[in-house]
Design an enzyme around this catalytic site. Structure first.
Site, short mmCIF file in Angstrom:
data_model
loop_
_atom_site.label_atom_id
_atom_site.label_comp_id
_atom_site.label_asym_id
_atom_site.label_seq_id
_atom_site.Cartn_x
_atom_site.Cartn_y
_atom_site.Cartn_z
N TYR B 282 -47.44 -104.01 91.23
CA TYR B 282 -48.86 -103.96 91.58
C TYR B 282 -49.43 -105.34 91.30
O TYR B 282 -49.31 -105.86 90.18
CB TYR B 282 -49.59 -102.94 90.71
CG TYR B 282 -49.06 -101.53 90.83
CD1 TYR B 282 -47.93 -101.11 90.14
CD2 TYR B 282 -49.70 -100.59 91.65
CE1 TYR B 282 -47.45 -99.82 90.25
CE2 TYR B 282 -49.23 -99.29 91.76
CZ TYR B 282 -48.11 -98.91 91.06
OH TYR B 282 -47.63 -97.63 91.16
N HIS B 293 -51.70 -98.62 96.06
CA HIS B 293 -50.25 -98.41 96.10
C HIS B 293 -49.55 -99.71 95.70
O HIS B 293 -50.07 -100.80 95.90
CB HIS B 293 -49.80 -98.02 97.51
CG HIS B 293 -50.29 -96.67 97.90
ND1 HIS B 293 -49.77 -95.51 97.37
CD2 HIS B 293 -51.28 -96.29 98.74
CE1 HIS B 293 -50.41 -94.47 97.88
NE2 HIS B 293 -51.33 -94.91 98.72
N LYS B 324 -43.72 -100.52 101.74
CA LYS B 324 -43.67 -101.60 100.77
C LYS B 324 -42.69 -102.65 101.30
O LYS B 324 -41.93 -102.41 102.23
CB LYS B 324 -43.18 -101.08 99.41
CG LYS B 324 -44.06 -99.95 98.86
CD LYS B 324 -43.58 -99.49 97.49
CE LYS B 324 -44.07 -98.09 97.17
NZ LYS B 324 -45.55 -98.04 97.09
#
Lengths: 346, 346
Positions: B282, B293, B324
């Site tokens: 993060y 997210h 991601k």
């Protein structure tokens, strides 16, 4: 009135009304002579955690509350087992250590988890549960049918159902004879074979965009070795297999055994590369036009392979994401063992 | 009139109106003296494949049509390179071998792919393209910024963009001092620390369901080692690191270096176990309540690691599926190199 326990000979003994409150109505521990019950350290830790037990007095007379009891780690892998025990309790399951006298003839695992609504005395085990941390190696030879709970570094728990698997299928199997083929560095080209070789038995992949009528097929070395052994293409089987070993070493022979076994079982294996697996498999291929989705992803390992839980998580998660089941084919000189792993929500 | 080529000194020479038809208007080959052009074997194979060239005559005077020319494999990895060349041509790209005299100062790779609508003479390279088969090892030290095309056993092609990556973030960083903690077998419990340790700086995971007010945190050994080194918890850093090595060997120190580097860069790393990675990260954590997210999945490897394309496919595919980016952190005594890999549709 909150109760206290007494740590003695590896169990925590509790008197008072513990038998009725914890054993009879909530499935903790087993009865002793008199009115006491014996709790496994895990069970005692949970009752401390929930405030049902106020403390446990150890052999030195020290009075341990939850914190100190946990820090003592009175059992192997205590932290991870406690977390899983607590998780399943919070989901409404009763569970016991898989040992006597909690259970008669316990499964060889960490915990026996009972079906929801049932308890240790009802004689029915829903899950034979083993607990590991994410950094614990899992030798393939130690796989057991049951549930594997993996506790990660943040104490999140992932449950896997581990089961023996028997891939079978009904795919078409008749082969042509002696098709002309050329062996390239890492693949084989089959020149204008009968249409059925691809259309019905799903070997190879057509080379697209050619300005000619009959499709030329490109096959993997595995497919070509299998076809050559059966005289379907005009290459020497030994030459193709030798090329396979040049390209990927001993893995080739292991994958070839699995490829052959699957074909013999009526299952069509194609490359699983895009899913990070060795094969994706189709059980019932009549015609390529009618092809459903492949059902299994197969990864081939030697029987003495050692899994890392992180890679299991990855393989199973990806398979789940593409709606397939992850299967591991474990190969040694005696044969192939097939295991499926799937995510489970208890 | 269909043309024939002549194989000589590693190139295929073609006369007639080849220069105008193949070089000037379609970006194949390079001009020679007279009106001939020289084609790389790949380019000649493609023109044979499309029926633009009828045959190539080799040094022995043998007349080779597409089939025989391909079977000769006149170049390294010819099959896979041909497949990628043909795929990109069919997608409307011009591309040249990354060599002189096709290009001045060519990139050190297999092909230079030009932006759509542009050709070799326009001086702009869209992709520096390398081609491998799915069974080819990729040493981490050989990673280059550019595009990697992986050709699987069925001649399906997956393109990856490979780039250097610089993780940065703006996450909160102030730490408490001397919080009480206990070291368990494979994790650490921090007893009732200040709320900000989890709520703002996102260390650990609260133990849930306790009947008390202040949350107790469970931390991974990595988090605990980092906190111990900075005096935030009252454990000996060396003891925690030693436990880390007991649990996972030399991987611990490598992961710890990456963990530390990320924290120093203002990035919060948490376990990536559920995604089969080492960390999910993060970049901008102010408060756990506001958490978006995680953006990256990070996998840690030694700098001398050798990738298998199949595992790259798996990692990148899973990352893509959970929106991601996959990043590899390559670690040696000199430092950490960060590389991202993403799927690319050319």
């Amino acid at each position: 009135m909150s109760l206290e326990g007494r740590f003695e000979d590896g169990v925590v003994r509790v008197g008072g009304d513990a038998r009725q409150r914890y054993h009879d109505s909530r499935g903790y521990g087993y009865p002793l002579e008199g009115n006491e019950i014996a709790l496994a350290p895990i069970e005692a830790a949970h009752l401390l955690y929930r405030g049902d037990l106020e403390a446990v007095v150890d052999e030195n007379g020290d009075r341990l509350e939850f914190r100190s009891f946990l820090a003592r780690e009175p059992g192997p892998d205590f932290g991870v087992r406690f977390l899983v025990y607590a998780d399943l309790r919070s989901r409404g399951f009763y569970l016991s250590p898989a040992s006597e006298p909690w259970l008669d003839e316990p499964p060889e695992t960490d915990f026996a988890v009972f079906p929801r609504g049932k308890g240790p005395g009802d004689g029915e085990v829903a899950y034979a549960l083993q607990v590991i941390g994410e950094r614990t190696d899992v030798p393939a030879r130690d796989l057991e049918a049951g549930v594997l709970a993996v506790v990660d570094e943040e104490s999140e728990i992932t449950y896997f159902e581990v089961a023996r698997r028997d891939p079978t299928g009904s795919s078409a199997s008749s082969l042509p004879e002696g098709c002309e083929a050329d062996l390239l560095a890492d693949r084989v080209v089959v020149w204008e074979p009968p249409l059925g070789l691809y259309e019905e038995t799903f070997y190879g992949q057509p080379l697209e965009g050619r300005e000619y009528d009959e499709p030329t097929l490109q096959c993997s070395l595995l497919e070509a070795a299998y076809l050559a052994e059966r005289g379907a293409i005009d290459l020497e089987p030994a030459t193709v297999r030798e090329r396979g070993r040049e390209v990927e070493g001993e893995r080739f022979d292991r994958r070839f055994r699995v490829y052959t076994e699957l074909r013999e079982r009526g299952v069509v294996p194609k490359t699983g590369y895009k899913f990070g697996a060795d094969f994706r498999t189709y059980a019932d291929v009549d015609s390529v036009d009618d092809l459903g989705h492949s059902e299994l992803l197969v990864r081939v390992h030697p029987a003495d392979y050692v899994f890392e839980p992180r890679d299991l998580a990855l393989d199973v998660r990806l398979a789940h994401g593409v709606r397939k089941t992850m299967v591991f084919a474990l190969v040694d000189e005696d044969g192939i063992e097939w295991w499926s792993l799937e995510r489970l929500t208890p």
